[in-house]
Write a protein that holds these residues in place. Structure first.
Motif, PDB file in Angstrom:
ATOM      1  N   CYS A  32      13.550 -13.638  -0.551  1.00 42.57           N
ATOM      2  CA  CYS A  32      14.096 -15.345  -1.999  1.00 42.57           C
ATOM      3  C   CYS A  32      15.670 -15.898  -1.380  1.00 42.57           C
ATOM      4  N   THR A  64      18.441 -16.128  -2.418  1.00 44.47           N
ATOM      5  CA  THR A  64      19.742 -15.558  -1.485  1.00 44.47           C
ATOM      6  C   THR A  64      19.938 -15.086  -0.570  1.00 44.47           C
ATOM      7  N   HIS A  75      16.912  -7.231  -2.034  1.00 43.80           N
ATOM      8  CA  HIS A  75      17.105  -7.033  -3.216  1.00 43.80           C
ATOM      9  C   HIS A  75      15.869  -7.119  -4.190  1.00 43.80           C
ATOM     10  N   GLU A  76      14.737  -7.499  -4.109  1.00 42.24           N
ATOM     11  CA  GLU A  76      13.524  -7.825  -4.679  1.00 42.24           C
ATOM     12  C   GLU A  76      12.241  -6.698  -3.747  1.00 42.24           C
TER      13      GLU A  76
HETATM   14 ZN   LIG Z   1      16.092 -12.729  -5.116  1.00 42.17          ZN
END
Ligand SMILES: [Zn+2]
Ligand SMILES: [Zn+2]
Length: 329
Positions: free
Chosen positions: A36, A38, A58-59
Motif C-alpha cells: 500500500c 504506506t 502490514h496488510e
Molecule cells: Zn496499508
C-alpha cells in the motif's frame, strides 16, 4: 524463508530465518500481503521511517500455525498505558509501533505477531477480501470520524484502494448519492461498478461530506471546494505534507476539516464482514519477486489495479497458478 527486507532506503529479497516461537506471540503462515501507499512512501520518501533490516508488509492474511485458522493482523501495535491508549484512542498512541515498519511484517512466508493483533477471518470472506480488511478499517474509521448517517451526500476524491473502500463503507452505511473522482478512467470504472452514483475527473457537485483519499495539495483544495456550507472535509490521504486551502472559506462557510489516521482495533473487526460483500476486481495478485520493483517505482502495477497483493501461498494451492503464469511471461 523468503522475505522482502528494508535496508538503507531499499527493499531487497532475502533468505532469512523463520521467526522463532515466542510467548505472547502468534506464528502465522502468510497467504498474501497487500502492498500500500504506506509501504511505497517508506521506500521512496522515507516516510514513515522503516527500521533497518525489518521485513516490510502490514496488510497480512495468513493461517495461524497452531490451529490452521485463517487470520488477519491489525498492524497498529499500541502501548496500552499512555493517555491516548487509556482513553481508547489507540491509533494516536505516543509509542505506536507498526508491524512491517518498526517490527517484522508479512512480506515473508511466516510472521510472528503479538497475540492481541490477530483477528480470525469469517468463513464468508475470500483470501482476497480478507486482504483488504486494513484499507476498509481505515475507511470505516474515517466514516466514523465524519459522523454522517444514512442518506448523506458523499464525495470521494481518489479511487485508489482507500477511496474504493470508503465507497463501499459509505454504501454499507446508507449513503444515497456518492460522487467519486479520479484521473484514471479505469479506476473511475471500478467506482461505478462498486456503488458510485457519479464519477468524474473532479467533483462537480456539493456534498455533505467529502473524503480526500489522495493527499496532494491540489486534490485537498478541490475536495474542500466541494463541501457544502456547514459540511465536513475528512482528510485521509497522505501524499503531501502541506495543504493549499482557502482558510477564509472554512470560516465563512462553516466547513469542518477533520483528519483521520489509521483505525481502532474495533474498526478492523467490523471491517471484515464488510469486505465479504465487496467486489475485489480491483485487486491483483502478483508473485513475491514483483514486490521490490513495485515498491521503488521501477515497475508499475497492472493497468486499473488499485491494490496489489503479494502471493505467499504454497505452490500446491490454486493461488500459485497466478505466480507460475506471471513468472513465465
Ligand atoms: Zn496499508
Ligand atoms: Zn499508548
Amino acid at each position: 524463508m523468503q522475505a522482502l527486507v528494508y535496508e538503507e532506503g531499499r527493499v531487497r529479497p532475502r533468505t532469512v530465518a523463520a521467526p522463532a516461537a515466542a510467548p505472547g506471540h502468534t506464528e502465522i503462515r502468510v497467504l498474501r500481503t497487500g502492498l500500500c501507499g504506506t509501504d511505497i512512501g517508506a521506500v521512496r520518501k522515507g516516510r514513515p521511517a522503516v527500521t533497518d533490516n525489518t521485513t516490510m508488509g502490514h496488510e497480512i492474511v495468513g493461517v495461524r500455525v497452531s490451529d490452521g485458522r485463517r487470520v488477519v493482523v491489525n498492524p497498529l501495535v499500541s502501548c496500552g498505558i499512555c493517555s491516548f491508549c487509556r482513553s481508547g484512542v489507540t491509533n494516536l498512541c505516543t509509542a505506536l509501533q507498526i508491524i512491517g515498519v518498526h517490527m517484522d511484517g508479512g512480506f515473508a512466508e511466516y510472521v510472528s505477531v503479538p497475540d492481541n493483533q490477530v483477528i480470525e477471518v469469517p468463513s464468508e470472506c475470500t483470501d482476497e477480501q480478507a486482504g483488504i480488511a486494513e484499507p476498509v478499517a481505515t475507511a470505516l474509521h474515517a466514516w466514523n470520524r465524519a459522523g454522517f448517517g444514512p442518506g448523506s451526500r458523499v464525495g470521494i476524491v481518489g479511487a485508489g484502494a482507500i477511496g474504493l473502500c470508503v465507497l463501499s463503507v459509505a454504501t454499507e452505511k446508507g449513503a444515497t448519492n456518492i460522487g467519486v473522482t479520479d484521473v484514471d478512467p479505469l479506476k473511475r470504472d471500478h467506482a461505478l461498478k462498486n456503488g458510485a452514483t457519479a464519477v468524474s475527473a473532479s467533483l462537480e457537485e456539493e456534498y455533505d461530506v467529502v473524503f480526500e483519499c489522495v493527499g496532494l495539495e491540489a486534490t485537498r483544495k478541490d475536495a474542500l471546494n466541494a463541501v457544502r456550507s456547514g459540511g465536513t472535509l475528512i482528510l485521509v490521504g497522505l501524499a503531501d505534507a502541506t495543504a493549499a486551502f482557502d482558510g477564509r472559506s472554512i470560516v465563512t462557510f462553516e466547513r469542518s476539516v477533520i483528519g483521520s489516521f489509521g483505525y481502532l482495533h474495533q474498526d478492523f473487526v467490523e471491517a471484515l464482514p464488510i469486505t465479504a460483500k465487496m467486489s475485489t476486481d480491483w485487486v491483483t495478485l502478483v508473485p513475491l519477486q514483483d514486490g521490490p520493483g513495485l515498491l521503488d517505482g521501477t515497475a508499475t502495477p497492472p493497468a486499473g489495479s488499485a491494490k496489489v497483493h503479494l502471493n505467499f501461498a504454497p505452490p500446491s494451492s490454486g493461488d500459485a497458478l497466478t505466480l507460475e503464469t506471471r513468472s513465465t511471461q
